[in-house]
Design a protein around this motif. Structure first.
Motif, mmCIF file in Angstrom:
data_model
loop_
_atom_site.group_PDB
_atom_site.id
_atom_site.type_symbol
_atom_site.label_atom_id
_atom_site.label_comp_id
_atom_site.label_asym_id
_atom_site.label_seq_id
_atom_site.Cartn_x
_atom_site.Cartn_y
_atom_site.Cartn_z
ATOM 1 N N UNK A 1 63.547 58.458 75.096
ATOM 2 C CA UNK A 1 62.380 59.311 75.260
ATOM 3 C C UNK A 1 62.456 60.466 74.270
ATOM 4 N N UNK A 2 61.267 60.936 73.889
ATOM 5 C CA UNK A 2 61.188 62.057 72.943
ATOM 6 C C UNK A 2 61.144 63.366 73.721
ATOM 7 N N UNK A 3 61.999 64.275 73.327
ATOM 8 C CA UNK A 3 62.055 65.571 74.007
ATOM 9 C C UNK A 3 61.111 66.548 73.311
ATOM 10 N N UNK A 4 60.278 67.220 74.079
ATOM 11 C CA UNK A 4 59.302 68.146 73.494
ATOM 12 C C UNK A 4 59.985 69.245 72.696
ATOM 13 N N UNK A 5 61.152 69.676 73.168
ATOM 14 C CA UNK A 5 61.985 70.620 72.420
ATOM 15 C C UNK A 5 63.423 70.105 72.462
ATOM 16 N N UNK A 6 64.161 70.197 71.356
ATOM 17 C CA UNK A 6 65.547 69.727 71.346
ATOM 18 C C UNK A 6 66.366 70.369 72.465
ATOM 19 N N UNK A 7 67.253 69.567 73.055
ATOM 20 C CA UNK A 7 68.097 70.073 74.137
ATOM 21 C C UNK A 7 69.560 69.774 73.858
ATOM 22 N N UNK A 8 70.418 70.669 74.321
ATOM 23 C CA UNK A 8 71.859 70.452 74.217
ATOM 24 C C UNK A 8 72.285 69.573 75.388
ATOM 25 N N UNK A 9 72.802 68.390 75.076
ATOM 26 C CA UNK A 9 73.127 67.409 76.114
ATOM 27 C C UNK A 9 74.573 66.952 75.955
ATOM 28 N N UNK A 10 75.267 66.806 77.081
ATOM 29 C CA UNK A 10 76.631 66.274 77.046
ATOM 30 C C UNK A 10 76.598 64.792 76.703
ATOM 31 N N UNK A 11 77.393 64.389 75.717
ATOM 32 C CA UNK A 11 77.502 62.989 75.291
ATOM 33 C C UNK A 11 78.983 62.611 75.273
ATOM 34 N N UNK A 12 79.303 61.335 75.072
ATOM 35 C CA UNK A 12 80.714 60.938 74.986
ATOM 36 C C UNK A 12 81.489 61.607 73.851
ATOM 37 N N UNK A 13 80.773 62.208 72.882
ATOM 38 C CA UNK A 13 81.469 62.897 71.782
ATOM 39 C C UNK A 13 81.238 64.409 71.852
ATOM 40 N N UNK A 14 80.856 64.909 73.022
ATOM 41 C CA UNK A 14 80.659 66.339 73.202
ATOM 42 C C UNK A 14 79.186 66.710 73.264
ATOM 43 N N UNK A 15 78.911 68.004 73.343
ATOM 44 C CA UNK A 15 77.537 68.477 73.421
ATOM 45 C C UNK A 15 76.851 68.345 72.068
ATOM 46 N N UNK A 16 75.626 67.794 72.101
ATOM 47 C CA UNK A 16 74.854 67.622 70.883
ATOM 48 C C UNK A 16 73.428 68.091 71.125
ATOM 49 N N UNK A 17 72.804 68.661 70.094
ATOM 50 C CA UNK A 17 71.395 69.019 70.169
ATOM 51 C C UNK A 17 70.567 67.784 69.845
ATOM 52 N N UNK A 18 69.831 67.299 70.837
ATOM 53 C CA UNK A 18 69.164 66.003 70.739
ATOM 54 C C UNK A 18 67.656 66.157 70.833
ATOM 55 N N UNK A 19 66.940 65.357 69.993
ATOM 56 C CA UNK A 19 65.475 65.379 70.054
ATOM 57 C C UNK A 19 64.892 64.051 70.536
ATOM 58 N N UNK A 20 65.693 62.983 70.477
ATOM 59 C CA UNK A 20 65.232 61.671 70.928
ATOM 60 C C UNK A 20 66.416 60.955 71.569
ATOM 61 N N UNK A 21 66.201 60.357 72.747
ATOM 62 C CA UNK A 21 67.329 59.772 73.463
ATOM 63 C C UNK A 21 66.893 58.531 74.238
ATOM 64 N N UNK A 22 67.782 57.539 74.324
ATOM 65 C CA UNK A 22 67.547 56.331 75.104
ATOM 66 C C UNK A 22 68.744 56.109 76.023
ATOM 67 N N UNK A 23 68.467 55.544 77.219
ATOM 68 C CA UNK A 23 69.511 55.364 78.222
ATOM 69 C C UNK A 23 69.632 53.891 78.630
ATOM 70 N N UNK A 24 70.842 53.546 79.090
ATOM 71 C CA UNK A 24 71.026 52.267 79.771
ATOM 72 C C UNK A 24 70.418 52.384 81.164
ATOM 73 N N UNK A 25 70.275 51.265 81.835
ATOM 74 C CA UNK A 25 69.691 51.280 83.182
ATOM 75 C C UNK A 25 70.528 52.100 84.163
ATOM 76 N N UNK A 26 71.841 52.216 83.875
ATOM 77 C CA UNK A 26 72.708 52.992 84.777
ATOM 78 C C UNK A 26 72.692 54.491 84.456
#
Length: 204
Positions: A1-26
């Motif tokens: 999904x496209x984020x209206x404003x970039x967000x800092x999100x925890x990922x497997x490689x640490x916090x990243x500023x993300x503007x577009x993200x896709x998820x697994x069903x889980x």
């Protein structure tokens, strides 16, 4: 999904500023595009990336690099723009910064893309130029696939989401057709070749 404003999100490689993200069903992160390139350190070295893909267990699946990087691959050191990994961390495919003459199972060829088996043997190459190989014509920018023993299997197709390469179904159909035709000719014991009826496929 496209984020209206970039967000800092925890990922497997640490916090990243993300503007577009896709998820697994889980709910685990499958892929994300960063709002700005970031340098991340992995066993291959430090990589400045703008998008990252993950396996469900959090291991890195792919990088798209903001800056091309010289890395060690199963066919030597190459400058690459993107890297895909097997779950065990071995390189599954690379896209080169620019095409390069590479030694392949069919000889030296100008290549822009290479896919590998986990053993490191070449699985797929992306031809830059049109080629006639072993009696077959391959247009430029064609992906061709090999067995792990180095046998040319034919044109490859790719599942972009899963980054899985398989033999094109039409190539399989052609090979079955060719073998059947050759067998028919052998049985006929004549120089007059009676081609089988052409199967018409109707698209619904």
């Amino acid at each position: 999904c496209y984020l209206s404003t970039p967000k800092s999100i925890n990922t497997p490689v640490g916090k990243l500023n993300i503007e577009l993200i896709e998820f697994y069903e889980n709910g685990k992160i499958e892929w994300c595009r960063l709002s700005e390139p970031k340098t991340i350190k992995i066993p291959l070295g430090e990589m400045k990336v703008f998008s990252i893909g993950f396996y469900e267990n959090g291991k890195i699946k792919m990088w798209n690099l903001f800056e091309s990087k010289n890395i060690k691959t199963p066919v030597g050191e190459l400058i690459v723009d993107s890297i895909d990994f097997y779950e065990n961390g071995k390189i599954s495919s690379i896209e080169l910064f620019k095409s390069k003459i590479i030694k392949t199972p069919i000889g030296n060829r100008d290549i822009k893309f290479i896919g590998f088996y986990e053993s490191g043997k070449i699985k797929v190459v992306g031809l830059v130029n049109e080629e006639h190989i072993q009696g077959k014509f391959f247009p430029k920018n064609t992906l061709i696939i090999f067995s792990e023993k180095g046998e040319l299997l034919g044109k490859a197709k790719i599942d972009q989401r899963k980054m899985i390469f398989t033999l094109d179904e039409w190539e399989k159909f052609y090979e079955i057709y060719r073998v059947n035709w050759v067998n028919q000719c052998e049985k006929s014991k004549t120089d007059e070749l009676n081609w089988p009826n052409i199967v018409t496929i109707h698209h619904t």
